[in-house]
Write an enzyme that holds these catalytic residues in place. Sequence first.
Site, PDB file in Angstrom:
ATOM      1  N   ARG A   1      42.311  20.752  84.478  1.00 12.06           N
ATOM      2  CA  ARG A   1      42.336  21.773  83.429  1.00 12.06           C
ATOM      3  C   ARG A   1      42.655  21.725  82.130  1.00 12.06           C
ATOM      4  O   ARG A   1      43.551  21.288  82.656  1.00 12.06           O
ATOM      5  CB  ARG A   1      42.656  23.211  84.671  1.00 12.06           C
ATOM      6  CG  ARG A   1      42.747  24.818  83.408  1.00 12.06           C
ATOM      7  CD  ARG A   1      44.031  25.848  84.661  1.00 12.06           C
ATOM      8  NE  ARG A   1      42.310  25.633  85.692  1.00 12.06           N
ATOM      9  CZ  ARG A   1      43.258  26.046  86.893  1.00 12.06           C
ATOM     10  NH1 ARG A   1      44.520  26.650  86.947  1.00 12.06           N
ATOM     11  NH2 ARG A   1      42.933  26.583  87.938  1.00 12.06           N
TER      12      ARG A   1
ATOM     13  N   ARG B   1      51.533  28.634  82.642  1.00 13.75           N
ATOM     14  CA  ARG B   1      50.450  28.493  82.884  1.00 13.75           C
ATOM     15  C   ARG B   1      49.615  28.381  81.185  1.00 13.75           C
ATOM     16  O   ARG B   1      50.412  28.944  80.261  1.00 13.75           O
ATOM     17  CB  ARG B   1      48.277  29.608  83.802  1.00 13.75           C
ATOM     18  CG  ARG B   1      49.512  29.032  84.762  1.00 13.75           C
ATOM     19  CD  ARG B   1      49.544  27.549  85.514  1.00 13.75           C
ATOM     20  NE  ARG B   1      49.648  27.964  87.118  1.00 13.75           N
ATOM     21  CZ  ARG B   1      48.684  27.912  88.178  1.00 13.75           C
ATOM     22  NH1 ARG B   1      47.380  28.197  87.943  1.00 13.75           N
ATOM     23  NH2 ARG B   1      48.880  27.631  89.388  1.00 13.75           N
TER      24      ARG B   1
ATOM     25  N   LYS C   1      53.094  30.154  90.129  1.00 14.06           N
ATOM     26  CA  LYS C   1      52.872  30.497  88.867  1.00 14.06           C
ATOM     27  C   LYS C   1      53.194  31.636  87.883  1.00 14.06           C
ATOM     28  O   LYS C   1      53.466  32.895  88.453  1.00 14.06           O
ATOM     29  CB  LYS C   1      51.541  30.209  88.532  1.00 14.06           C
ATOM     30  CG  LYS C   1      51.030  31.676  89.856  1.00 14.06           C
ATOM     31  CD  LYS C   1      48.933  31.451  89.859  1.00 14.06           C
ATOM     32  CE  LYS C   1      48.370  32.554  90.856  1.00 14.06           C
ATOM     33  NZ  LYS C   1      47.187  31.669  90.971  1.00 14.06           N
TER      34      LYS C   1
ATOM     35  N   LYS D   1      51.514  33.277  84.123  1.00 13.49           N
ATOM     36  CA  LYS D   1      50.494  33.778  83.486  1.00 13.49           C
ATOM     37  C   LYS D   1      51.010  34.588  81.899  1.00 13.49           C
ATOM     38  O   LYS D   1      51.799  36.151  82.103  1.00 13.49           O
ATOM     39  CB  LYS D   1      49.542  34.603  83.773  1.00 13.49           C
ATOM     40  CG  LYS D   1      49.402  32.679  85.058  1.00 13.49           C
ATOM     41  CD  LYS D   1      47.885  33.604  85.703  1.00 13.49           C
ATOM     42  CE  LYS D   1      46.873  32.605  86.792  1.00 13.49           C
ATOM     43  NZ  LYS D   1      45.854  33.014  87.304  1.00 13.49           N
TER      44      LYS D   1
ATOM     45  N   CYS E   1      34.159  34.067  89.929  1.00 17.89           N
ATOM     46  CA  CYS E   1      35.520  33.082  89.716  1.00 17.89           C
ATOM     47  C   CYS E   1      34.281  31.562  89.999  1.00 17.89           C
ATOM     48  O   CYS E   1      32.816  31.800  90.505  1.00 17.89           O
ATOM     49  CB  CYS E   1      36.631  32.708  91.005  1.00 17.89           C
ATOM     50  SG  CYS E   1      35.290  33.083  93.378  1.00 17.89           S
TER      51      CYS E   1
ATOM     52  N   CYS F   1      35.353  25.580  95.973  1.00 23.10           N
ATOM     53  CA  CYS F   1      37.312  25.603  96.228  1.00 23.10           C
ATOM     54  C   CYS F   1      37.565  25.849  97.291  1.00 23.10           C
ATOM     55  O   CYS F   1      36.526  26.453  98.432  1.00 23.10           O
ATOM     56  CB  CYS F   1      37.069  27.861  95.486  1.00 23.10           C
ATOM     57  SG  CYS F   1      38.346  28.218  95.666  1.00 23.10           S
TER      58      CYS F   1
ATOM     59  N   CYS G   1      36.909  35.157  97.362  1.00 24.54           N
ATOM     60  CA  CYS G   1      38.613  35.637  98.024  1.00 24.54           C
ATOM     61  C   CYS G   1      39.387  36.482  97.566  1.00 24.54           C
ATOM     62  O   CYS G   1      38.659  37.095  96.519  1.00 24.54           O
ATOM     63  CB  CYS G   1      39.213  33.956  98.455  1.00 24.54           C
ATOM     64  SG  CYS G   1      40.221  33.416  97.183  1.00 24.54           S
TER      65      CYS G   1
ATOM     66  N   CYS H   1      41.223  35.264  90.723  1.00 26.65           N
ATOM     67  CA  CYS H   1      40.763  34.550  90.443  1.00 26.65           C
ATOM     68  C   CYS H   1      39.414  35.049  89.349  1.00 26.65           C
ATOM     69  O   CYS H   1      40.308  34.653  87.708  1.00 26.65           O
ATOM     70  CB  CYS H   1      40.489  33.032  90.586  1.00 26.65           C
ATOM     71  SG  CYS H   1      41.473  32.105  91.468  1.00 26.65           S
TER      72      CYS H   1
END
Length: 566
Positions: free
Chosen positions: A78, A147, A211, A213, A431, A437, A476, A480
């Site tokens: 990424r 991120r 994380k 953001k 996603c 994934c 899931c 995301c």
Amino acid sequence: MSETINWKELSEVERLKHESNYLRGTLVESLANPITGAISDGDTQISKFHGIYQQTDRDLDKERKHQKLEPLYSFLLRIRMPGGRFTPDQWLRMDDLSDKYANGTLKLTTRQTFQLHGVLKKNLKNTISEMNQSLLDTISACGDVNRNVMSHANPAESPFHAELIDLARKISLHLLPRSTAYHEIWLDKKLVAGGQQDQEPIYGDRYLPRKFKIGVVIPPYNDCDVFSQDLGFIAIVEKNKIVGYNVVVGGGLGSTFGMPETYPRAGTVIGYCLADQVIDVAEKVLLVQRDNGDRKNRKQARLKYTFDRMGEELFKAEVEKRLGYSLEDAKPFVLTHNGDDYGWKKGTDDKWHLTYFVEGGRVRDDEKFQLKTAVKEIAKISDGDFIITGNQNLIISGVSAPVKKKVDALLKKYGVAPTELSGLRKNSIACVALPTCPLAFAEAERYLPTLISKIETILNEFKLGEEEIVIRMTGCPNGCGRPYLAEIGLIGKSPGYYNLYLGGSFNGDRLNALYKETLNEEEILQELRTIIEDFAANRTEKEHFGDFVIRKGYVQEIREGKDFRH
């Protein structure tokens, strides 16, 4: 300090980060191991800080196990690119690398950047090294750090676009880890002996609990879903100038089935800061999370839980204590939508900008649809840039009128000229999910386009084909694709079955709520048909679908994340 830490109380990842020698781990040894296509368990965590996720092709896992082969390991890379802007040369580099080392496609993400999928371990170093030749990197695109910083995408929509994207870059640079491990491992820079020269003045040797953001928007546009961010900034314009930003704290959409103590949360506006205070505020909010986030339970470690546990008053006071000054009261603002506005628009600089719909964010070629080739050819003649939006779409940006004509001709030549889209498809996100994934329970990117086509049939029946409705699907509950802010959210429960969530707001400031769980396709369409028929007959003037389902009682409005239930 580490001698006083009771490591048994903490998440295993905490000790792993501490002992990684500032994100080195044993990555060099893992990369050199010829016996397996994987890296070591510990390095799978440390590699995330380098922008890398280890994956397998789950479509092949069963057959490979039957053949007594290890899973087909590969890696997702990424890119870190604040604000999502790339030069044509950088696009061409990524296009080349996708063919040379990855699976031949480019994935545009909901954080305004690229992902390469299917990179084998033996090709990781070459891929990153060749990216670096075009001034691209993957530093901190993943991991327990800040991120990729998002900002408003379309230059034609605001004369302040350049200012916002510059701010996103400054925030990203300020919060970038200082470890030299990335350059040593991937770019063969001189090793720091024992790592002793490395310091992390912001992060420390254990980095963040989870994380982090950040997103920046300018009203009335909310195209990076500012309320989904750990930290958001909403630009305030007075007398044709950005004078400051409202500060939004505590957004985050990940959760876990069967664990009600985990939940999505829409951010809270806690105040206002001046334009020259933004980086200071960003750092201090991050530091409060660093020092107060839960390091025992990673499922409770995001800033949203820290904020709820401390409470708004205490959290804000702690931020202001570190700042040495108080945030002002929030300024009025209005956000109208969180999607993209498609088609050509002329900017204030007389340049042209095309917002192009990319289904599922996947730039690819097949027998009938040659989008990847078309964009590659556009990059060769462009006198502008490319910008990835927070909705997985692409802006061919800043081109002159003569180049605009050439762009249209190339899109037509390769069979990918913009076409009329339903209001539902325009506002869709999926996603990656299966097959790569490891967290996915069900399909998303590969399935949502088909499901939308079937929902479109129902919408057209009731003359609602042009009605803009936000729909998002994930494999899931990790969030995301930001499904919990959608008017229609579908979250994979098991292969072929989804939970259906309704009632998010069209402008992205309200969570949706569970309507029905564990539905197959037939049941999803039956439930939506009933509601769409009611919507067509009984909506008020200009009422959005998400507002309608709440008014009619299909779901109850959720304003507090703690009230959300799967």
